[in-house]
Design a protein around this motif. Sequence first.
Motif, PDB file in Angstrom:
ATOM      1  N   GLY A 150       0.796  -1.209   0.000  1.00 38.65           N
ATOM      2  CA  GLY A 150       0.000   0.000   0.000  1.00 38.65           C
ATOM      3  C   GLY A 150       0.831   1.262   0.000  1.00 38.65           C
ATOM      4  O   GLY A 150       0.490   2.249  -0.669  1.00 38.65           O
ATOM      5  N   VAL A 151       1.943   1.266   0.737  1.00 41.50           N
ATOM      6  CA  VAL A 151       2.824   2.433   0.751  1.00 41.50           C
ATOM      7  C   VAL A 151       3.390   2.691  -0.644  1.00 41.50           C
ATOM      8  O   VAL A 151       3.363   3.824  -1.141  1.00 41.50           O
ATOM      9  N   ALA A 152       3.894   1.641  -1.293  1.00 39.76           N
ATOM     10  CA  ALA A 152       4.450   1.813  -2.639  1.00 39.76           C
ATOM     11  C   ALA A 152       3.379   2.259  -3.620  1.00 39.76           C
ATOM     12  O   ALA A 152       3.624   3.117  -4.483  1.00 39.76           O
ATOM     13  N   ALA A 153       2.180   1.692  -3.508  1.00 38.78           N
ATOM     14  CA  ALA A 153       1.082   2.081  -4.405  1.00 38.78           C
ATOM     15  C   ALA A 153       0.709   3.539  -4.195  1.00 38.78           C
ATOM     16  O   ALA A 153       0.506   4.296  -5.156  1.00 38.78           O
ATOM     17  N   ALA A 154       0.613   3.955  -2.938  1.00 41.55           N
ATOM     18  CA  ALA A 154       0.219   5.328  -2.630  1.00 41.55           C
ATOM     19  C   ALA A 154       1.271   6.321  -3.099  1.00 41.55           C
ATOM     20  O   ALA A 154       0.946   7.370  -3.683  1.00 41.55           O
ATOM     21  N   MET A 185       7.439  -9.479   0.683  1.00 38.31           N
ATOM     22  CA  MET A 185       7.135  -8.048   0.710  1.00 38.31           C
ATOM     23  C   MET A 185       7.810  -7.216  -0.372  1.00 38.31           C
ATOM     24  O   MET A 185       7.226  -6.225  -0.826  1.00 38.31           O
ATOM     25  N   ALA A 186       9.021  -7.544  -0.780  1.00 37.29           N
ATOM     26  CA  ALA A 186       9.627  -6.741  -1.841  1.00 37.29           C
ATOM     27  C   ALA A 186       8.877  -6.939  -3.155  1.00 37.29           C
ATOM     28  O   ALA A 186       8.676  -5.989  -3.919  1.00 37.29           O
ATOM     29  N   THR A 187       8.442  -8.161  -3.411  1.00 33.62           N
ATOM     30  CA  THR A 187       7.606  -8.422  -4.588  1.00 33.62           C
ATOM     31  C   THR A 187       6.283  -7.688  -4.467  1.00 33.62           C
ATOM     32  O   THR A 187       5.785  -7.095  -5.432  1.00 33.62           O
ATOM     33  N   CYS A 188       5.693  -7.710  -3.272  1.00 34.02           N
ATOM     34  CA  CYS A 188       4.439  -6.973  -3.048  1.00 34.02           C
ATOM     35  C   CYS A 188       4.629  -5.479  -3.289  1.00 34.02           C
ATOM     36  O   CYS A 188       3.754  -4.806  -3.841  1.00 34.02           O
ATOM     37  N   ALA A 189       5.779  -4.947  -2.897  1.00 30.75           N
ATOM     38  CA  ALA A 189       6.032  -3.517  -3.075  1.00 30.75           C
ATOM     39  C   ALA A 189       6.141  -3.149  -4.552  1.00 30.75           C
ATOM     40  O   ALA A 189       5.615  -2.106  -4.971  1.00 30.75           O
ATOM     41  N   VAL A 190       6.796  -3.983  -5.369  1.00 31.44           N
ATOM     42  CA  VAL A 190       6.877  -3.642  -6.792  1.00 31.44           C
ATOM     43  C   VAL A 190       5.506  -3.804  -7.454  1.00 31.44           C
ATOM     44  O   VAL A 190       5.172  -3.060  -8.385  1.00 31.44           O
ATOM     45  N   MET A 191       4.696  -4.736  -6.944  1.00 28.12           N
ATOM     46  CA  MET A 191       3.308  -4.807  -7.407  1.00 28.12           C
ATOM     47  C   MET A 191       2.572  -3.516  -7.063  1.00 28.12           C
ATOM     48  O   MET A 191       1.807  -2.979  -7.872  1.00 28.12           O
ATOM     49  N   GLY A 192       2.786  -3.035  -5.844  1.00 28.81           N
ATOM     50  CA  GLY A 192       2.134  -1.803  -5.430  1.00 28.81           C
ATOM     51  C   GLY A 192       2.527  -0.629  -6.303  1.00 28.81           C
ATOM     52  O   GLY A 192       1.667   0.171  -6.703  1.00 28.81           O
ATOM     53  N   GLU A 193       3.816  -0.513  -6.615  1.00 27.85           N
ATOM     54  CA  GLU A 193       4.251   0.586  -7.477  1.00 27.85           C
ATOM     55  C   GLU A 193       3.640   0.470  -8.867  1.00 27.85           C
ATOM     56  O   GLU A 193       3.219   1.472  -9.454  1.00 27.85           O
ATOM     57  N   GLY A 194       3.568  -0.749  -9.383  1.00 29.12           N
ATOM     58  CA  GLY A 194       2.941  -0.939 -10.691  1.00 29.12           C
ATOM     59  C   GLY A 194       1.477  -0.567 -10.675  1.00 29.12           C
ATOM     60  O   GLY A 194       0.982   0.138 -11.567  1.00 29.12           O
ATOM     61  N   LEU A 195       0.769  -1.025  -9.639  1.00 32.62           N
ATOM     62  CA  LEU A 195      -0.659  -0.704  -9.516  1.00 32.62           C
ATOM     63  C   LEU A 195      -0.869   0.800  -9.395  1.00 32.62           C
ATOM     64  O   LEU A 195      -1.709   1.381 -10.093  1.00 32.62           O
ATOM     65  N   GLY A 196      -0.120   1.446  -8.492  1.00 32.90           N
ATOM     66  CA  GLY A 196      -0.301   2.867  -8.272  1.00 32.90           C
ATOM     67  C   GLY A 196      -0.012   3.698  -9.501  1.00 32.90           C
ATOM     68  O   GLY A 196      -0.724   4.675  -9.792  1.00 32.90           O
ATOM     69  N   THR A 197       1.011   3.315 -10.242  1.00 31.19           N
ATOM     70  CA  THR A 197       1.364   4.042 -11.460  1.00 31.19           C
ATOM     71  C   THR A 197       0.279   3.887 -12.517  1.00 31.19           C
ATOM     72  O   THR A 197      -0.103   4.860 -13.182  1.00 31.19           O
ATOM     73  N   PHE A 198      -0.242   2.670 -12.660  1.00 32.57           N
ATOM     74  CA  PHE A 198      -1.315   2.465 -13.634  1.00 32.57           C
ATOM     75  C   PHE A 198      -2.577   3.212 -13.219  1.00 32.57           C
ATOM     76  O   PHE A 198      -3.238   3.841 -14.060  1.00 32.57           O
TER      77      PHE A 198
END
Length: 604
Positions: A22-26, A383-396
């Motif tokens: 969530g932090v990476a996505a936000a 969690m590192a994989t989850c964070a890159v997922m979050g960044e991808g989701l947030g950017t999209f």
Amino acid sequence: MGKTDTKMLDTDILIAGGGMTGVAAALAAARNGARVILCQDRSVLGGNASSEIRMNISGSSTIGKELETERRESGIIEEIVLECSVRNPQRSASMLDLILYEKCRAEPNLRLLLNTTVIAADVEDSRICSAYAVRESTEESFTIRADIFVDCTGDGRLGFEAGAALTTGREAIVEYNESGASLNRDAYRLGSSLLFTSKDMGRPMPFTPPKWARKFTEEDLKFRNHDTWEFGYWWVEFGGTLDTIKDNEHIRDELLAIMLGVWDHIKNSGNHPDSENWALDWFGFLPGKRESRRFIGEHVLTQNNIQQAIDFDDVIAYGGWSMDTHPPQGIDAKDEEPCNQPFTPYLYGIPLRSMISRNISNLMFAGRNLSATHIAFSSTRVMATCAVMGEGLGTFAATAVKRKLPLGQAWRQSVVVKEAQQQLLRQGAFLPGMMLEGNLAKLARISASSEQKQGTCSNIVDGHTRAVHGEKGVRPDLTTAGTHRWMSDPGDRSPWLELEWEDPVTVSRITIVLDTGLHRLLMLCHLDVIQKYMQWGRPQAETLKEFKLIAHDERGRMEIAHIKDNFQRMIHLPVTLKNLKTLRLEVISTNGLDHARVVEIVCE
């Protein structure tokens, strides 16, 4: 009825859950111009990595080979970990809490609501209209309207309340033809854990366990190594045969009994006399949860997808952790190994479609509630994989907002997906098989003060930002062998790179990508033995510490940047350079390496 104040809030994107996903996505969504509200039900961010649980942020990274297998995650998670390494040599769990808090507070487009739990959703025609959240600490509730709703809660609370299609437990082999699946579908999951830290106090430290602590023998723990004591054990695991949401309080109680029982064995069984001077100084009361709900998206990621490293057109993140399954009985499966960890042969892509709800048109999700089978999830959940997922989701999500497109339209349009993918690459994320387009630096003639045979200056515009052709890298057809960076000669005392355009260009942004040793482990970890594999507590040796950028445009020659005390991988410089003729990077110092390295220069 209570008299809780209810506030109406409007935003572009609501993200429920402030773990690393969530932090990476936000951060990604806010930095890309979207208005974001991030609700976190705890007082600190980071989820399983927070000071409340203290699990290290694992991911694709293994102990790789330099200039061959650079698997470590980049982008926002790399930015966070590099900063934590420099600011937190003492390895304090609370310092990571602070860094995550600071990152979120620093974004003007991001409103952070801590201690705030999303508990309901108003849905009409398969679309979330608003979500309802409660903050007991201030006796407030919030009705939050948004265009896109994102569930990064792990347990899938927002999506569950919205009626999103989901699953739990383990699929049968026949459902997705997965060799690692169970013969029959069942409700079992990966269990939860409680960790501890302890210290050598330099004098005898007795331990008296509570009467309700469990008892363990060496035979009970024969497959569970417990010869070091400074950091607790992931295999203190329980709850896989229960409902890890509804039974969470019981699971916590039992985990305390197990964890303190293991410590009692270490201290008092007589099998570990060297533990005499050791004492617990912290242990968790919040279970570190591995598995609960998984949503059903437009694509369900499977074991076969990740083993074959499918080249998804809508790749938005990547993974590479082993397919890490545990016996559901946890520590009570005393005659079994505590985990089964066959590695995936390659780094693999994760598609956007696995983050899009199949039946709720404006719901996205990422993290351990990704649309994946149990076996695929066992790799993507770290969690590192989850964070890159979050960044991808947030950017999209921010891309869809910028284009004023409903989510249901945006993910189906390849041009929108590509725009988000290109922006991810621009931010420093890695997507297997994809390269950044539109780099004006490729039009320049490139020269350098010196170069090594395996690190020629032309590498800075070859489109690759890491070497991943080695063992456990990406699929061979999705990369090109090579170092993919300029490396000056070690004897060069004043290294420089220069780009010269025959036809001058106009540039509004320059990005410098530096080497941060992506072949190495780097994570906040309280296990002492891991420290020898990392450069923790300081900048990474390969990274440029100080350098200048000098441009020659229509105004003449001038210094446009003097970067000092750098430890980050990505340097983004907004500029206004018209009729740019030359751009020169002059290296003053590194953070320890005997030569300069630059991975990429991007001019846009």
